[in-house]
Design an enzyme around this catalytic site. Structure first.
Site, PDB file in Angstrom:
ATOM      1  N   LEU A  44      42.805  53.261  -9.747  1.00  0.00           N
ATOM      2  CA  LEU A  44      43.195  52.871  -8.388  1.00  0.00           C
ATOM      3  C   LEU A  44      41.992  52.658  -7.485  1.00  0.00           C
ATOM      4  O   LEU A  44      41.078  53.479  -7.464  1.00  0.00           O
ATOM      5  CB  LEU A  44      44.104  53.957  -7.796  1.00  0.00           C
ATOM      6  CG  LEU A  44      44.684  53.685  -6.412  1.00  0.00           C
ATOM      7  CD1 LEU A  44      46.132  54.187  -6.326  1.00  0.00           C
ATOM      8  CD2 LEU A  44      43.856  54.342  -5.310  1.00  0.00           C
ATOM      9  N   ASN A  46      41.079  52.257  -3.491  1.00  0.00           N
ATOM     10  CA  ASN A  46      41.580  52.232  -2.117  1.00  0.00           C
ATOM     11  C   ASN A  46      40.460  51.886  -1.153  1.00  0.00           C
ATOM     12  O   ASN A  46      39.878  50.801  -1.300  1.00  0.00           O
ATOM     13  CB  ASN A  46      42.448  53.459  -1.768  1.00  0.00           C
ATOM     14  CG  ASN A  46      41.823  54.813  -1.919  1.00  0.00           C
ATOM     15  OD1 ASN A  46      41.272  55.133  -2.951  1.00  0.00           O
ATOM     16  ND2 ASN A  46      41.914  55.629  -0.901  1.00  0.00           N
ATOM     17  N   ASP A  47      40.125  52.710  -0.206  1.00  0.00           N
ATOM     18  CA  ASP A  47      39.298  52.281   0.923  1.00  0.00           C
ATOM     19  C   ASP A  47      37.935  51.692   0.552  1.00  0.00           C
ATOM     20  O   ASP A  47      37.262  52.207  -0.335  1.00  0.00           O
ATOM     21  CB  ASP A  47      38.992  53.465   1.842  1.00  0.00           C
ATOM     22  CG  ASP A  47      40.202  54.300   2.176  1.00  0.00           C
ATOM     23  OD1 ASP A  47      41.317  53.917   1.818  1.00  0.00           O
ATOM     24  OD2 ASP A  47      40.021  55.349   2.821  1.00  0.00           O
ATOM     25  N   GLN A  63      36.676  53.417  -2.893  1.00  0.00           N
ATOM     26  CA  GLN A  63      37.319  54.650  -3.355  1.00  0.00           C
ATOM     27  C   GLN A  63      38.022  54.351  -4.669  1.00  0.00           C
ATOM     28  O   GLN A  63      38.704  53.329  -4.794  1.00  0.00           O
ATOM     29  CB  GLN A  63      38.389  55.092  -2.342  1.00  0.00           C
ATOM     30  CG  GLN A  63      37.863  55.811  -1.131  1.00  0.00           C
ATOM     31  CD  GLN A  63      37.560  57.265  -1.419  1.00  0.00           C
ATOM     32  OE1 GLN A  63      38.446  58.078  -1.529  1.00  0.00           O
ATOM     33  NE2 GLN A  63      36.292  57.583  -1.529  1.00  0.00           N
ATOM     34  N   TYR A 106      35.689  61.676  -0.735  1.00  0.00           N
ATOM     35  CA  TYR A 106      36.560  60.844   0.098  1.00  0.00           C
ATOM     36  C   TYR A 106      35.748  59.857   0.939  1.00  0.00           C
ATOM     37  O   TYR A 106      34.525  59.829   0.902  1.00  0.00           O
ATOM     38  CB  TYR A 106      37.442  61.746   0.975  1.00  0.00           C
ATOM     39  CG  TYR A 106      38.724  62.206   0.288  1.00  0.00           C
ATOM     40  CD1 TYR A 106      38.912  62.046  -1.078  1.00  0.00           C
ATOM     41  CD2 TYR A 106      39.753  62.802   1.024  1.00  0.00           C
ATOM     42  CE1 TYR A 106      40.092  62.457  -1.701  1.00  0.00           C
ATOM     43  CE2 TYR A 106      40.937  63.215   0.413  1.00  0.00           C
ATOM     44  CZ  TYR A 106      41.101  63.046  -0.947  1.00  0.00           C
ATOM     45  OH  TYR A 106      42.267  63.450  -1.543  1.00  0.00           O
ATOM     46  N   SER A 107      36.461  59.104   1.753  1.00  0.00           N
ATOM     47  CA  SER A 107      35.854  57.954   2.418  1.00  0.00           C
ATOM     48  C   SER A 107      34.743  58.294   3.397  1.00  0.00           C
ATOM     49  O   SER A 107      34.694  59.381   3.965  1.00  0.00           O
ATOM     50  CB  SER A 107      36.933  57.157   3.142  1.00  0.00           C
ATOM     51  OG  SER A 107      37.689  56.477   2.183  1.00  0.00           O
ATOM     52  N   ASP A 167      36.623  60.868   6.985  1.00  0.00           N
ATOM     53  CA  ASP A 167      36.173  59.479   7.088  1.00  0.00           C
ATOM     54  C   ASP A 167      35.120  59.260   8.175  1.00  0.00           C
ATOM     55  O   ASP A 167      35.300  58.430   9.077  1.00  0.00           O
ATOM     56  CB  ASP A 167      37.381  58.532   7.306  1.00  0.00           C
ATOM     57  CG  ASP A 167      38.526  58.793   6.358  1.00  0.00           C
ATOM     58  OD1 ASP A 167      38.272  59.327   5.266  1.00  0.00           O
ATOM     59  OD2 ASP A 167      39.690  58.480   6.697  1.00  0.00           O
TER      60      ASP A 167
HETATM   61  C1  FRU Z   1      42.768  56.357   3.551  1.00  0.00           C
HETATM   62  C2  FRU Z   1      42.376  57.696   2.954  1.00  0.00           C
HETATM   63  C3  FRU Z   1      41.232  58.315   3.708  1.00  0.00           C
HETATM   64  C4  FRU Z   1      40.637  59.246   2.676  1.00  0.00           C
HETATM   65  C5  FRU Z   1      40.771  58.428   1.424  1.00  0.00           C
HETATM   66  C6  FRU Z   1      40.967  59.227   0.177  1.00  0.00           C
HETATM   67  O1  FRU Z   1      43.372  55.521   2.646  1.00  0.00           O
HETATM   68  O2  FRU Z   1      43.494  58.553   2.926  1.00  0.00           O
HETATM   69  O3  FRU Z   1      41.608  58.934   4.908  1.00  0.00           O
HETATM   70  O4  FRU Z   1      39.304  59.572   2.959  1.00  0.00           O
HETATM   71  O5  FRU Z   1      41.878  57.577   1.624  1.00  0.00           O
HETATM   72  O6  FRU Z   1      40.970  58.401  -0.937  1.00  0.00           O
END
Ligand code: FRU
Length: 478
Positions: A44, A46-47, A63, A106-107, A167
């Site tokens: 996956l 993500n950010d 991410q 995390y982000s 973040d």
């Molecule tokens: C947003 C989020 C961030 C976090 C990250 C974890 O999509 O929830 O707030 O740091 O994804 O993967």
């Protein structure tokens, strides 16, 4: 995809080569892999993280949980680019291998300082009872891509914040480093904390206060807040979870929004004269957008084409999520615009006048103009039966509508199957199609629709259903 916690948090080293090979084989079987968008090799995405310019190249991490289409133990995966169009994975990762990021890197963001890239991110840490302790932590990346994590926690969870605190985005303003961090208050309202680096030392962060940006707190959490300066004005890009729909109409599980402000008052601290809140994107998915400023002031951003808590048709192939095109941000007469970078034209391999096409490889760009006060309906991913992704430019009603209900594999239908925005006259659109991604920029980027669509076999055509559209079809590089 819902997977048990033990699977999602299984240590990276425990995955066998055979398991990894199987995951790769599943990904390779997908009919929907994109040609010119970043997708995760496996698992996956993500950010967007650490979007910056360093060592003569654009740096962009994402991410990732590499072992399937679920939110598991996250790492950062590094890509770089010379032109913001072609991105290459370098093999560099920021792994969850430290006591301060034991349950996920995390982000976060990145900023070049001297001859290194400073990485500012959230370490997700959980104890035996699965209680979360979010830590804002740092690392240096050198020009060879070697990453060295700090051992100190740069910002600990403040007393007025719950476990939702993450973040960090670093930026410079008038020669001073600041950072904003997304937070949830003890009474479960989303807000943003502002910090500054004492003597510009990124090891020493001091709280300035809660950043007043004219928010109402109707959201329960603000994820991924970013402050970018667009033509001198501070623009806040953010992802408010649970935002009240009386404040802003949206259909996606969570919106991605922005506010254009007039000045940044570092003392209050406040974003002064903030505009109302607007949707950054009107499509089915765009989230966690991250922006940054180049030294010359140019502002770029990139979005996750995906949403939290949503399952996707690609999950069965062990991957999910893509990165949007990079968008350049501008303001004209106070209006906010997002446009693909100029180098996107380098992907064009041939062009022809726009006309219906029975078959394409779903890898193209359309540059179209529409008639004033007329309604035009265009079908992308069109098949023989007249089904496909329907874009309606309604210059009579002053609306643009994207209807996904007849296009490919349906998912997340509980959030509706069409999206729309009000727009008096849509004069033109630039449409990018990439296998299972569509990005539509209307009126030079005044409104943007970013979406996934997972076409069935045979959904490869383009058809004008009604009205008029003229322009150019560009074949894009595979
Ligand atoms: C947003 C989020 C961030 C976090 C990250 C974890 O999509 O929830 O707030 O740091 O994804 O993967």
């Amino acid at each position: 995809m819902n997977l048990p916690t033990e699977v999602r948090y299984r240590p990276y080293a425990d995955w066998t080569d055979q398991e990894k090979a199987e995951i790769k084989a599943h990904v390779a079987a997908s009919p929907w892999r994109a040609n010119y968008h970043i997708e995760p090799k496996t698992g996956l995405l993500n950010d967007p993280n650490g979007f910056s310019y360093f060592n003569g190249k654009f740096q962009l991490f994402y991410q990732n949980w590499p072992f399937g289409a679920a939110h598991g133990l996250k790492q950062w995966v590094h890509t770089e680019s010379q032109d913001l169009v072609h991105f290459k994975e370098t093999g560099i990762t920021l792994q969850p291998d430290h006591e301060n990021d034991s349950h996920g890197a995390y982000s976060g963001s990145a900023y070049p300082i001297d001859d290194k890239l400073f990485i500012f991110y959230t370490g997700n840490v959980r104890d035996q009872d699965w209680v979360r302790d979010p830590r804002q932590i740092g690392a240096w990346m050198d020009k060879q891509g070697h990453i060295e994590k700090f051992d100190d926690i740069l910002i600990k969870r403040p007393a007025d914040v719950t476990e939702h605190f993450r973040d960090p985005q670093i930026f410079a303003y008038e020669g001073q480093y600041y950072a904003i961090v997304g937070a949830q208050s003890l009474d479960k309202k989303g807000f943003i904390k502002l910090y500054k680096a004492l003597n510009n030392d990124v090891h020493k962060w001091q709280e300035v206060g809660n950043l007043d940006f004219g928010g109402t707190g109707s959201e329960y959490m603000i994820e991924c807040p970013n402050l970018v300066f667009v033509d001198g004005k501070p623009v806040l890009l953010y992802s408010p979870q649970g935002l009240d729909k009386s404040e802003l109409a949206y259909d996606n599980i969570y919106p991605n929004t922005y506010k254009v402000c007039q000045t940044f008052d570092t003392k209050q601290p406040a974003l002064v004269d903030a505009s109302p809140i607007f949707n950054l994107d009107y499509g089915f998915e765009a989230y966690a957008t991250q922006g940054f400023n180049m030294p010359d002031g140019k502002a770029y951003c990139v979005s996750w084409i995906g949403l939290p808590d949503v399952n996707y048709p690609t999950d069965q192939y062990d991957y999910q999520g893509a990165m949007s095109l990079v968008k350049e941000l501008t303001l004209e007469d106070g209006k906010f615009y997002q446009n693909p970078v100029p180098a996107m034209t380098n992907l064009r391999t041939s062009q022809e006048a726009f006309a219906d096409k029975a078959e394409t490889d779903n890898c193209y760009e359309l540059d179209l103009t529409f008639k004033a006060n007329q309604k035009t309906e265009l079908l992308l991913f069109a098949d023989q039966d007249g089904d496909g992704l329907k874009l309606t430019i309604d210059n009579q009603a002053g609306k643009v509508i994207l209807d996904r209900s007849q296009a490919g594999v349906q998912y997340a239908t509980e959030f509706g199957t069409s999206r729309q925005c009000s727009l008096d006259q849509a004069q033109e659109a630039r449409i990018f199609v990439d296998k299972s991604i569509v990005e539509i920029f209307i009126n030079q980027g005044e409104k943007v629709f970013t979406s996934r669509v997972f076409p069935n076999a045979g959904q490869t055509g383009i058809k004008l259903l009604s009205g008029q559209a003229s322009g150019t079809y560009y074949q894009l590089k595979g």
